[in-house]
Design an enzyme around this catalytic site. Structure first.
Site, PDB file in Angstrom:
ATOM      1  N   ALA A  67       1.036  -1.245   0.113  1.00  0.00           N
ATOM      2  CA  ALA A  67      -0.232  -0.027   0.132  1.00  0.00           C
ATOM      3  C   ALA A  67       1.046   1.080  -0.174  1.00  0.00           C
ATOM      4  CB  ALA A  67      -0.747  -0.015   1.320  1.00  0.00           C
ATOM      5  N   GLY A 106       0.383  -5.268   0.625  1.00  0.00           N
ATOM      6  CA  GLY A 106      -0.628  -5.189  -0.426  1.00  0.00           C
ATOM      7  C   GLY A 106      -0.485  -5.664  -1.556  1.00  0.00           C
ATOM      8  N   GLU A 109      -1.003  -9.364  -1.256  1.00  0.00           N
ATOM      9  CA  GLU A 109      -2.336  -9.457  -1.141  1.00  0.00           C
ATOM     10  C   GLU A 109      -2.988  -9.443  -2.396  1.00  0.00           C
ATOM     11  OE1 GLU A 109      -2.624  -6.423   1.963  1.00  0.00           O
ATOM     12  OE2 GLU A 109      -3.568  -7.935   3.228  1.00  0.00           O
ATOM     13  N   GLU A 129       3.914  -5.835   6.895  1.00  0.00           N
ATOM     14  CA  GLU A 129       3.210  -4.838   7.575  1.00  0.00           C
ATOM     15  C   GLU A 129       3.586  -4.947   9.167  1.00  0.00           C
ATOM     16  OE1 GLU A 129       1.941  -6.974   5.143  1.00  0.00           O
ATOM     17  OE2 GLU A 129       0.634  -5.773   4.098  1.00  0.00           O
TER      18      GLU A 129
HETATM   19  N1  3HC Z   1       4.492   3.312   0.319  1.00  0.00           N
HETATM   20  C1  3HC Z   1       5.073   4.708  -0.011  1.00  0.00           C
HETATM   21  N2  3HC Z   1       6.296   4.921  -0.365  1.00  0.00           N
HETATM   22  C2  3HC Z   1       7.101   3.707  -0.238  1.00  0.00           C
HETATM   23  C3  3HC Z   1       6.864   2.468  -0.127  1.00  0.00           C
HETATM   24  C4  3HC Z   1       5.469   2.308   0.237  1.00  0.00           C
HETATM   25  N3  3HC Z   1       4.782   1.028   0.562  1.00  0.00           N
HETATM   26  N4  3HC Z   1       7.794   1.835  -0.006  1.00  0.00           N
HETATM   27  C5  3HC Z   1       8.872   2.494  -0.456  1.00  0.00           C
HETATM   28  N5  3HC Z   1       8.533   3.928  -0.608  1.00  0.00           N
HETATM   29  C6  3HC Z   1       9.277   5.074  -0.944  1.00  0.00           C
HETATM   30  C7  3HC Z   1      10.506   5.144   0.072  1.00  0.00           C
HETATM   31  O1  3HC Z   1       9.946   5.959   1.073  1.00  0.00           O
HETATM   32  C8  3HC Z   1      11.671   5.864  -0.635  1.00  0.00           C
HETATM   33  O2  3HC Z   1      11.215   7.005  -1.079  1.00  0.00           O
HETATM   34  P1  3HC Z   1      12.280   8.409  -1.204  1.00  0.00           P
HETATM   35  O3  3HC Z   1      13.084   7.827  -2.398  1.00  0.00           O
HETATM   36  O4  3HC Z   1      11.553   9.420  -1.289  1.00  0.00           O
HETATM   37  O5  3HC Z   1      12.908   8.152   0.360  1.00  0.00           O
HETATM   38  C9  3HC Z   1      11.451   5.148  -2.139  1.00  0.00           C
HETATM   39  O6  3HC Z   1       9.946   4.511  -2.210  1.00  0.00           O
HETATM   40  C10 3HC Z   1      12.324   3.891  -2.309  1.00  0.00           C
HETATM   41  O7  3HC Z   1      12.285   3.005  -1.047  1.00  0.00           O
HETATM   42  P2  3HC Z   1      13.702   2.470  -0.511  1.00  0.00           P
HETATM   43  O8  3HC Z   1      14.716   3.442  -0.381  1.00  0.00           O
HETATM   44  O9  3HC Z   1      12.970   1.769   0.652  1.00  0.00           O
HETATM   45  O10 3HC Z   1      14.116   1.641  -1.643  1.00  0.00           O
HETATM   46  P3  3HC Z   1      14.701  -0.023  -1.638  1.00  0.00           P
HETATM   47  O11 3HC Z   1      15.224  -0.316  -3.076  1.00  0.00           O
HETATM   48  O12 3HC Z   1      15.894   0.093  -0.627  1.00  0.00           O
HETATM   49  O13 3HC Z   1      13.727  -0.804  -0.980  1.00  0.00           O
HETATM   50  C11 3HC Z   1      11.289  -1.772  -0.615  1.00  0.00           C
HETATM   51  C12 3HC Z   1      12.668  -1.262  -1.802  1.00  0.00           C
HETATM   52  C13 3HC Z   1      11.965  -3.312  -0.201  1.00  0.00           C
HETATM   53  C14 3HC Z   1      10.181  -2.022  -1.534  1.00  0.00           C
HETATM   54  C15 3HC Z   1      11.106  -1.076   0.523  1.00  0.00           C
HETATM   55  O14 3HC Z   1      10.952   0.162   0.111  1.00  0.00           O
HETATM   56  C16 3HC Z   1      10.212  -1.328   1.691  1.00  0.00           C
HETATM   57  O15 3HC Z   1      10.432  -2.499   2.167  1.00  0.00           O
HETATM   58  N6  3HC Z   1       8.948  -0.847   1.273  1.00  0.00           N
HETATM   59  C17 3HC Z   1       7.934  -0.960   2.355  1.00  0.00           C
HETATM   60  C18 3HC Z   1       7.347  -2.155   1.967  1.00  0.00           C
HETATM   61  C19 3HC Z   1       6.012  -2.439   2.755  1.00  0.00           C
HETATM   62  O16 3HC Z   1       5.921  -2.283   4.061  1.00  0.00           O
HETATM   63  N7  3HC Z   1       5.014  -2.878   2.307  1.00  0.00           N
HETATM   64  C20 3HC Z   1       3.683  -3.057   3.293  1.00  0.00           C
HETATM   65  C21 3HC Z   1       2.919  -1.574   3.131  1.00  0.00           C
HETATM   66  S1  3HC Z   1       1.675  -1.628   4.184  1.00  0.00           S
HETATM   67  C22 3HC Z   1       0.464  -2.319   3.348  1.00  0.00           C
HETATM   68  O17 3HC Z   1       0.713  -2.999   2.351  1.00  0.00           O
HETATM   69  C23 3HC Z   1      -1.111  -2.605   4.135  1.00  0.00           C
HETATM   70  C24 3HC Z   1      -1.811  -3.714   3.206  1.00  0.00           C
HETATM   71  O18 3HC Z   1      -1.631  -4.768   4.043  1.00  0.00           O
HETATM   72  C25 3HC Z   1      -3.425  -2.872   3.327  1.00  0.00           C
END
Ligand code: 3HC
Length: 677
Positions: A67, A106, A109, A129
């Protein structure tokens, strides 16, 4: 269609297969326009009679990574995610998710409502998450147990650790592995092959597996999950999947998700997610600043710090030359590095040949002259300005032009150290935290004359070796240790007024810190910074040191320790405290746990406000990152500055005034505005 036509999702056709492509850089997060685009394009593909199967794929470096976290807590926009997913799952034509990069949260999912999944071998799939204080809130906790079983689903959701594609295939999460470079074509062929089988909605599959794993996970992770809400909520949802019909399970998941989403823990953990990434950005420095090439690193000092620092680089294949004054100390230092690697190999973290490779690129030497070919030299000798200046003076003559000269000092003036050289632009601080091969924090200290590219390079190399690097300005103790000082001073004062070390530590541990001030002192060494004169006894600490109570290493410090390093309260320490109290004429009184919080944690916020106002930290969130990664501040409280907002800056100021502290003007300002940092 929405008013603003989304362009982040497009569709193309390959004969009877429609390929829906998400393109929302950098990580294809499910922003509102992606959800809208998915809804629109799936509707189009389903109503097109010539389409017999659908592939969902992503452009760029990754499948959907989750998400869009930046939308959380804001007013909803675009279609509801669950509704979009439910309609994909209900599709009358087989839908295949084609996965590369990371299918996370997400993203996974979304893949789970597709009827089949194909992935490249390098892909990773997971539901992280929990690391944001959340749970997969779009059916993940209900669909995973139907695909991978309760054991794997409980583990994946509660730990948040992703699975490599091969493991996902073994578990049935991935149906087929594609060629690493032929995902697009392989996915189309796979989808075409599935036309005859038709859709396979996950919700219709039975949950399988043994729920005993849920209690086992709780027991095994009791220490790691102490204080956290989300791991338990994840497990409760997986458990619910085993007993509730799908839609009821989904409703239960939703309820738990909303509770977490609007709770303070997830807000804190999301804050840290962005804070960590923000910390890498250096104010006033263009993003495209040319970095210096770091091919070889020199480390001066083979003690605990020098050895730990070296290990970071060796693990990334960067050769290290390590210097000591005496052969014996050098051999000992190199021996410790090998011992640590061997221990990790025994636990399966490295293969024995990897240990040999790492040791093979370590060059021990007794001569500083051998650092002439190093691109980065980190001095890690003991904290003495004269010694450090002497070393930097020598390095100035030895190091090649453009080499970065770094000190691992934890509080000394980096600008003064730089005066010992003719190249202050190349000098900065790289303050690692002990144990340096484990702790993730790196304070990069920016001197008055540090060149922008030297600073940017130190930050980048920190990231490369797995650290979270934060820029700090020159001041006594930089960010972390400067804030530690008022805490330690007040902790000692509290002993004089009637608290015991165990009481103060208990309050900190209950707050979520890994240990309290006195446990930390015993672990680090009570004698650190002691004047070493046993006849000069001016404080409780002097008295402990004079009696050889130097902490865990002597089995005695603020606590007594048995052979297994188990602490117990010390009668001798109680006696010493009493002696000092009598001498000072201080009245013993009851100290409440709340007073301990107010007098040890609130002053840290006050100091943080001073650091911020002086520009020694770039932003409040950098201070939070320092405390999370350097000192184990509980991530679910978001770091001291974020926590100040939760606690109420006005409440903090009122308490600090009550206890007679001088209030930092910035903190006062925030309190008056009733705002956080
Ligand atoms: N939402 C918004 N922005 C995000 C994001 C997300 N889910 N994931 C990454 N970003 C942004 C980062 O803030 C960063 O922004 P910036 O360049 O402005 O600082 C940019 O994307 C690049 O991210 P990274 O520097 O972390 O890039 P990497 O290549 O090192 O890693 C990644 C990529 C493995 C995808 C890592 O970003 C990550 O782990 N992201 C989060 C994944 C996550 O937690 N997903 C679950 C979200 S909650 C959800 O899905 C709820 C659902 O169940 C309803």
């Amino acid at each position: 269609m929405s008013e603003e036509t989304p362009t982040s999702v497009t569709m193309e056709k390959d004969g009877d297969v429609a390929v829906i492509i998400v393109n929302n850089p950098p990580v294809n997060a499910l922003s509102w326009h992606v959800r809208q685009g998915l809804e629109d394009n799936f509707a189009a593909a389903l109503s097109d009679d010539s389409v017999k199967a659908i592939v969902l794929r992503c452009a760029g470096t990754t499948f959907i990574a989750g998400a869009d976290i930046s939308e959380f807590g804001k007013p909803p926009r675009g279609p509801d995610f669950n509704a979009v997913l439910n309609s994909i799952e209900a599709a009358s034509k087989p839908v295949v998710a084609a996965i590369h990069g990371t299918a996370l949260g997400g993203g996974l999912e979304t893949a789970l409502v597709c009827h089949y999944r194909i992935a490249v071998p390098s892909a990773k799939l997971g539901v992280p998450e929990v690391k944001l204080g959340l749970l997969p809130g779009a059916g993940g906790t209900q669909r995973l147990p139907r695909v991978v079983g309760v054991e794997a689903a409980a583990t994946m959701t509660s730990t948040g650790d992703p699975l490599p594609a091969a493991k996902a295939k073994e578990l049935g999460l991935v149906d087929e592995l594609a060629g690493e470079d032929s995902l697009a074509a392989d996915a189309i062929a796979f989808a075409r092959a599935k036309i005859a089988d038709g859709p396979r909605p996950t919700r219709e599959r039975p949950v399988f597996g043994d729920i005993a794993v849920i209690e086992q996970l709780k027991t095994a992770n009791a220490k790691r999950w102490r204080g956290f809400e989300a791991p338990y909520a994840n497990l409760a949802c997986v458990e619910a999947a085993t007993r509730l019909p799908f839609d009821e399970g989904l409703a239960f998941e939703r309820e738990q998700f909303m509770k977490l989403m609007f709770g303070s823990q997830s807000a804190a953990q999301r804050h840290i997610f962005f804070a960590e990434r923000q910390a890498a950005k250096i104010d006033g420095l263009p993003k495209d600043t040319q970095l210096r090439d770091i091919k070889k690193v020199g480390v001066i000092g083979a003690g605990t710090m020098g050895g730990g620092i070296s290990m970071n680089f060796l693990q990334k294949g960067i050769p290290v030359t390590i210097v000591e004054m005496e052969q014996e100390a050098l051999d000992r230092g190199v021996g410790v590095i090998r011992k640590n690697y061997d221990a990790s190999a025994a636990k399966g973290r490295f293969k024995p040949e990897q240990v040999e490779q790492m040791m093979g690129i370590l060059t021990p030497t007794l001569s500083l002259d051998d650092l002439a070919d190093c691109d980065l030299i980190i001095e890690a000798v003991y904290e003495n300005m004269d010694v450090k200046k002497d070393i930097f003076g020598k390095l100035d003559k030895i190091a090649k032009p453009g080499a970065i000269l770094a000190s691992n000092t934890s509080y000394l003036d980096v600008d003064e150290i730089a005066t010992a050289t003719s190249r202050p632009g190349d000098v900065l601080g790289m303050h690692f935290f002990s144990p340096a091969n484990v702790m993730k924090l790196l304070e990069v200290v920016r001197g008055e004359k540090t060149a922008p590219d030297a600073l940017a390079t130190a930050m980048a190399i920190g990231k490369k070796v797995g650290k979270v690097a934060v820029v700090a300005g020159v001041c006594d103790g930089f960010i972390g240790n400067r804030m530690l000082k008022p805490r330690q001073i007040e902790a000692m004062n509290l002993l004089m007024e009637g608290a015991t070390p165990a009481q103060v530590d208990k309050v900190h541990v209950e707050f979520g810190m890994p240990m309290g001030p006195f446990q930390m002192s015993d672990l680090a060494g009570v004698d650190i910074g002691w004047h070493r004169d046993p006849n000069r006894i001016e404080s409780i600490r002097d008295a402990l040191c004079a009696e050889g109570r130097w902490g865990q290493k002597k089995q005695a410090g603020f606590y007594d320790y048995d052979d297994k390093r188990q602490p117990s309260e010390s009668a001798r320490v109680a006696e010493l405290i009493e002696e000092f109290r009598t001498k000072a004429g201080t009245q013993k009184r009851e100290i409440t746990d709340q007073e301990i919080i107010e007098r040890t944690l609130y002053p840290m916020v006050n100091e943080g406000a001073l650091i911020l106002a002086e520009g020694k930290a770039q932003r409040a969130s950098d201070i939070d990152v320092v405390w999370i990664y350097g000192y184990g501040w509980p991530v679910y409280r978001g770091g001291p500055m974020f926590w100040a907002g939760l606690e109420g800056t006005d409440k903090i100021v009122a308490a600090l005034e009550k206890h007679g502290f001088e209030i930092a003007p910035l903190l006062k300002e925030k309190a008056e505005a009733k705002s956080g940092f």
